[in-house]
Motif scaffolding. Structure first.
Motif, short mmCIF file in Angstrom:
data_model
loop_
_atom_site.label_atom_id
_atom_site.label_comp_id
_atom_site.label_asym_id
_atom_site.label_seq_id
_atom_site.Cartn_x
_atom_site.Cartn_y
_atom_site.Cartn_z
N UNK A 150 0.48 -1.23 0.30
CA UNK A 150 0.19 -0.28 0.33
C UNK A 150 0.51 1.57 0.11
N UNK A 151 2.34 1.37 0.81
CA UNK A 151 3.30 2.84 0.85
C UNK A 151 3.45 3.05 -0.27
N UNK A 159 -4.29 9.14 -2.64
CA UNK A 159 -5.47 8.29 -2.15
C UNK A 159 -5.52 7.36 -2.25
N UNK A 160 -6.41 6.64 -1.31
CA UNK A 160 -6.31 5.23 -1.47
C UNK A 160 -6.69 4.73 -2.76
N UNK A 161 -8.09 5.95 -3.42
CA UNK A 161 -8.74 5.04 -5.03
C UNK A 161 -8.13 5.89 -5.89
N UNK A 162 -7.71 6.84 -5.60
CA UNK A 162 -6.67 7.91 -6.89
C UNK A 162 -5.91 8.72 -6.23
N UNK A 166 -12.17 9.78 -2.00
CA UNK A 166 -12.92 9.19 -2.53
C UNK A 166 -14.01 8.36 -1.19
N UNK A 167 -15.17 7.76 -1.31
CA UNK A 167 -15.59 6.65 -0.80
C UNK A 167 -14.58 5.62 0.35
N UNK A 168 -13.53 5.19 -1.30
CA UNK A 168 -12.71 4.20 -0.81
C UNK A 168 -11.33 4.80 -0.03
N UNK A 169 -11.47 6.03 0.23
CA UNK A 169 -10.60 6.87 1.58
C UNK A 169 -11.41 6.22 2.69
N UNK A 170 -12.87 6.66 3.21
CA UNK A 170 -13.42 6.70 3.74
C UNK A 170 -13.71 5.31 4.39
N UNK A 171 -14.00 4.25 3.61
CA UNK A 171 -13.93 2.61 3.49
C UNK A 171 -12.79 2.15 4.79
N UNK A 192 6.05 6.49 5.66
CA UNK A 192 5.68 7.61 5.37
C UNK A 192 4.46 8.37 4.42
N UNK A 193 4.24 6.92 2.93
CA UNK A 193 3.47 7.47 3.00
C UNK A 193 1.47 7.02 3.02
N UNK A 194 1.84 6.55 4.20
CA UNK A 194 0.22 5.92 5.07
C UNK A 194 0.27 6.78 5.69
N UNK A 195 1.57 7.49 6.24
CA UNK A 195 1.38 8.50 7.18
C UNK A 195 0.61 10.18 6.76
N UNK A 196 1.64 10.01 5.36
CA UNK A 196 0.88 11.10 4.79
C UNK A 196 -0.83 11.25 4.09
N UNK A 197 -1.08 9.74 4.69
CA UNK A 197 -1.94 10.01 3.84
C UNK A 197 -3.14 10.15 5.27
N UNK A 198 -2.62 9.80 6.26
CA UNK A 198 -3.32 9.66 7.45
C UNK A 198 -3.54 11.24 7.88
N UNK A 199 -2.37 11.95 7.75
CA UNK A 199 -2.47 13.66 8.12
C UNK A 199 -3.78 14.05 6.56
N UNK A 200 -3.98 13.83 5.38
CA UNK A 200 -4.46 14.50 5.07
C UNK A 200 -5.55 14.32 5.14
#
Length: 225
Positions: A150-151, A159-162, A166-171, A192-200
Motif C-alpha cells: 500500500x505504501x 489517496x487510496x482510490x486514486x 473518495x469513498x474508498x478512503x472513507x472505507x 511515510x506515505x501511509x502517514x502522509x495519507x492519514x494526515x491528509x
C-alpha cells in the motif's frame, strides 16, 4: 424524506456512513442509537429488521439496507450532486471499474488483517478474553507485508482510490483510527506515505466532526456508569 440510521457514533462501521453524510452535508436524517452493551442489536425488534444483528442499518420508509459499505455507496450515489463527489460519474465505466478494484483491495488486502489485529489487541481484552500472541504475531507480519505494498501505491497517488479523496478512503479511515487506539499506530506512522495519507484525511472537517461525535458519546457513556 428523512431517513433513519440505526447505529452508534462509537462504531467504526457506523462512522463510515456518518463520514459520507458529513462530506455530503446531509443532515436530514435521524441517528437512532443502538446500545451494544445492552445487546439491543440482538433483540427481536432489531433483528427483524437486520437478520445478522449488527450495526449500522438504514431505514427509509419501507426500504432497509444494511452493511456499512453498501449504505455508504447508496448515500454517495443518492447525494451525488451534494458536497464532495465520492464516486465516479454515471457512465464513467473505467472510473467505476477502478473504483471497484480499489474497493476490493480494501476488503481483501486490508480489512481482514486489520480486524485480526484489533480482535487480539482490543476486542478480546474488552470481552475479558486472552490475547493469542501467535495469532497476533502472524496477522501483524502478514499485515505489514500488505501495508508495504500500500505504501508503494500511496507513493504514486495521494489517496487510496486514486488522485482524489473518495469513498474508498472513507472505507479505511475508521479502522486506521482504531489501530491508533489499539496502540498499533506505528504500523501507519512508520510508513511515510501511509502517514502522509492519514494526515491528509484525518484533518478533513468530516473526520473532525465524526471524531467529536464519538468523543461525546464516549463521555456520555462514561458518565452513565
Amino acid at each position: 424524506m428523512a431517513f433513519k440510521l440505526y447505529g452508534s457514533p462509537l462504531s467504526g462501521c457506523t462512522q463510515r456512513v456518518l463520514l459520507v453524510l458529513a462530506e455530503k452535508g446531509v443532515e436530514d436524517f435521524e441517528l437512532l442509537p443502538v446500545n451494544l452493551m445492552k445487546g439491543e442489536h440482538k433483540m427481536p425488534n432489531y433483528t427483524e429488521k437486520h437478520p445478522f444483528g449488527v450495526i449500522p442499518l438504514l431505514e427509509e420508509g419501507e426500504f432497509r439496507l444494511f452493511e456499512s459499505r453498501a449504505i455508504s455507496r447508496y448515500l454517495a450515489i443518492k447525494y451525488k450532486d451534494k458536497g464532495t463527489s465520492l464516486v465516479p460519474s454515471a457512465g464513467d465505466w473505467a472510473g467505476w471499474a477502478l473504483f471497484e478494484q480499489w474497493a476490493a483491495v480494501e476488503s481483501s488486502n486490508f480489512h481482514y488483517y486489520c480486524e485480526q489485529i484489533l480482535t487480539q489487541k482490543m476486542w478480546n481484552p474488552y470481552k475479558g478474553l486472552p490475547t493469542v500472541d501467535a495469532i497476533l504475531d502472524d496477522a501483524t507480519k502478514r499485515f505489514e507485508e500488505k501495508l508495504d505494498t500500500f505504501d508503494k501505491v500511496l507513493g504514486t497517488q495521494e489517496y487510496l482510490g486514486g488522485k482524489e479523496f473518495s469513498l474508498i478512503d472513507i472505507f479505511y479511515m475508521p479502522a486506521v483510527a482504531l489501530l491508533f487506539r489499539a496502540g498499533a499506530g506505528s504500523l501507519i506512522e512508520l510508513r511515510p506515505n501511509w502517514k502522509a495519507w492519514w494526515q491528509r484525511v484525518s484533518t478533513r472537517p468530516s473526520w473532525e466532526k465524526v471524531s467529536a461525535s464519538a468523543a461525546a458519546a464516549a463521555a456520555a457513556m462514561a458518565g452513565n456508569k
